[in-house]
Write a protein that holds these residues in place. Structure first.
Motif, PDB file in Angstrom:
ATOM      1  N   UNK A 100      -6.094 -12.406 -15.623  1.00 20.96           N
ATOM      2  CA  UNK A 100      -6.683 -11.332 -15.927  1.00 20.96           C
ATOM      3  C   UNK A 100      -7.595 -10.722 -14.608  1.00 20.96           C
ATOM      4  N   UNK A 101      -8.075 -11.620 -13.532  1.00 22.02           N
ATOM      5  CA  UNK A 101      -8.487 -11.142 -12.343  1.00 22.02           C
ATOM      6  C   UNK A 101      -7.545 -10.227 -11.800  1.00 22.02           C
ATOM      7  N   UNK A 102      -6.213 -10.574 -11.644  1.00 21.82           N
ATOM      8  CA  UNK A 102      -5.412 -10.136 -10.833  1.00 21.82           C
ATOM      9  C   UNK A 102      -5.143  -8.716 -11.687  1.00 21.82           C
ATOM     10  N   UNK A 103      -4.804  -8.662 -12.888  1.00 18.06           N
ATOM     11  CA  UNK A 103      -4.814  -7.394 -13.668  1.00 18.06           C
ATOM     12  C   UNK A 103      -5.788  -6.409 -13.275  1.00 18.06           C
ATOM     13  N   UNK A 104      -6.989  -6.682 -13.208  1.00 20.49           N
ATOM     14  CA  UNK A 104      -8.097  -5.994 -12.854  1.00 20.49           C
ATOM     15  C   UNK A 104      -7.811  -5.521 -11.666  1.00 20.49           C
ATOM     16  N   UNK A 108      -7.421  -1.506 -10.371  1.00 18.79           N
ATOM     17  CA  UNK A 108      -8.004  -0.702  -9.293  1.00 18.79           C
ATOM     18  C   UNK A 108      -7.165  -0.332  -8.413  1.00 18.79           C
ATOM     19  N   UNK A 109      -6.172  -1.057  -7.784  1.00 19.41           N
ATOM     20  CA  UNK A 109      -5.144  -0.580  -7.041  1.00 19.41           C
ATOM     21  C   UNK A 109      -4.311   0.602  -7.276  1.00 19.41           C
ATOM     22  N   UNK A 110      -4.091   0.905  -8.665  1.00 20.09           N
ATOM     23  CA  UNK A 110      -3.303   2.009  -9.098  1.00 20.09           C
ATOM     24  C   UNK A 110      -4.254   2.957  -9.263  1.00 20.09           C
ATOM     25  N   UNK A 111      -5.498   2.830  -9.452  1.00 23.57           N
ATOM     26  CA  UNK A 111      -6.613   3.966  -9.513  1.00 23.57           C
ATOM     27  C   UNK A 111      -6.610   4.576  -8.103  1.00 23.57           C
ATOM     28  N   UNK A 112      -6.564   3.724  -7.036  1.00 23.52           N
ATOM     29  CA  UNK A 112      -6.831   4.082  -5.514  1.00 23.52           C
ATOM     30  C   UNK A 112      -5.536   5.085  -5.281  1.00 23.52           C
ATOM     31  N   UNK A 113      -4.379   4.489  -5.696  1.00 20.69           N
ATOM     32  CA  UNK A 113      -3.063   5.178  -5.520  1.00 20.69           C
ATOM     33  C   UNK A 113      -3.059   6.293  -6.363  1.00 20.69           C
ATOM     34  N   UNK A 114      -3.456   6.479  -7.381  1.00 24.76           N
ATOM     35  CA  UNK A 114      -3.418   7.803  -8.161  1.00 24.76           C
ATOM     36  C   UNK A 114      -4.410   8.967  -7.333  1.00 24.76           C
ATOM     37  N   UNK A 115      -5.578   8.365  -6.945  1.00 21.11           N
ATOM     38  CA  UNK A 115      -6.403   9.261  -6.241  1.00 21.11           C
ATOM     39  C   UNK A 115      -5.689   9.637  -4.859  1.00 21.11           C
ATOM     40  N   UNK A 116      -5.391   8.832  -4.110  1.00 23.19           N
ATOM     41  CA  UNK A 116      -4.283   9.030  -3.033  1.00 23.19           C
ATOM     42  C   UNK A 116      -3.441  10.520  -3.056  1.00 23.19           C
ATOM     43  N   UNK A 117      -2.706  10.298  -4.250  1.00 18.37           N
ATOM     44  CA  UNK A 117      -1.535  11.334  -4.612  1.00 18.37           C
ATOM     45  C   UNK A 117      -2.237  12.666  -4.912  1.00 18.37           C
ATOM     46  N   UNK A 134     -11.268   1.570  -1.314  1.00 22.37           N
ATOM     47  CA  UNK A 134     -10.704   0.377  -0.103  1.00 22.37           C
ATOM     48  C   UNK A 134     -11.770  -0.717   0.159  1.00 22.37           C
ATOM     49  N   UNK A 135     -13.137  -0.234   0.179  1.00 24.88           N
ATOM     50  CA  UNK A 135     -14.380  -1.162   0.641  1.00 24.88           C
ATOM     51  C   UNK A 135     -14.632  -2.189  -0.483  1.00 24.88           C
TER      52      UNK A 135
END
Length: 143
Positions: A100-104, A108-117, A134-135
Motif C-alpha cells: 500500500x505504501x509503495x502504491x501510494x 505520487x510519482x505518476x502525478x509528478x510525471x503527468x505534471x512534467x508532461x 520532488x521534495x
C-alpha cells in the motif's frame, strides 16, 4: 485389482520431471533446485538423475512466484511458510502495508510525471510545483 470405475487407493498421481515443471511454470531448473536448497520445494522422487515432483508442486511454485511478485524475498518466504499461522498472518499483513505504501509512492510519482508532461515551464527543474513534489517524495528527515 481395480475394475473400471473403481478407485485404487494406492494409485499415485503421475510425477512430473524437473524439465516439465520448469516448462509449465516458466521457472528455470536451476531456480527449482535453488528453491529446494532453501526448503521451499522437495522432489517426490528421482527419475534416474533427474528430480521428479508431484503435480501439486505447480501450486507451490505459483505461490512462490506470486509471493516474489508481491515483494517477499525468498528468505522471508521460507520464514512465512515455516511459521505459525498467527505469524504468517502478521507477515502477510506487514507485506500488504508495504505494498500500500509503495502504491501510494508510485501514484505520487505518476502525478509528478503527468505534471512534467503538461508543465508550461520550458525547464521542468525551474517549476516550483514540480520541485515541491520532488521534495515531498524525499524521506521526512531529508526535506
Amino acid at each position: 485389482m481395480t475394475t473400471p470405475g473403481s478407485h485404487d487407493a494406492s494409485a499415485r498421481p503421475p510425477l512430473l520431471d524437473i524439465g516439465e515443471v520448469a516448462r509449465r511454470t516458466g521457472t528455470s531448473p536451476s531456480a527449482l533446485r535453488y528453491y529446494e536448497r532453501l526448503g521451499l520445494l522437495a522432489p517426490a522422487a528421482r527419475n534416474g538423475l533427474r528430480r521428479a515432483y508431484t503435480p501439486d508442486v505447480l501450486d507451490r511454485i505459483a505461490l512462490i512466484l506470486n509471493a516474489r511478485a508481491t515483494g517477499f524475498s525468498l528468505n522471508e518466504l521460507v520464514a512465512v511458510l515455516d511459521g505459525e499461522p498467527d505469524a504468517v498472518r502478521r507477515s502477510i499483513a506487514s507485506k500488504s502495508r508495504e505494498i500500500e505504501d509503495r502504491i501510494r509512492e508510485m501514484e505520487q510519482a505518476r502525478a509528478r510525471l503527468a505534471h512534467a508532461l503538461t508543465c508550461r515551464h520550458g525547464d521542468i527543474l525551474a517549476c516550483p510545483a514540480f520541485l515541491r513534489g520532488l521534495r515531498e517524495a524525499l524521506p521526512e528527515q531529508e526535506r
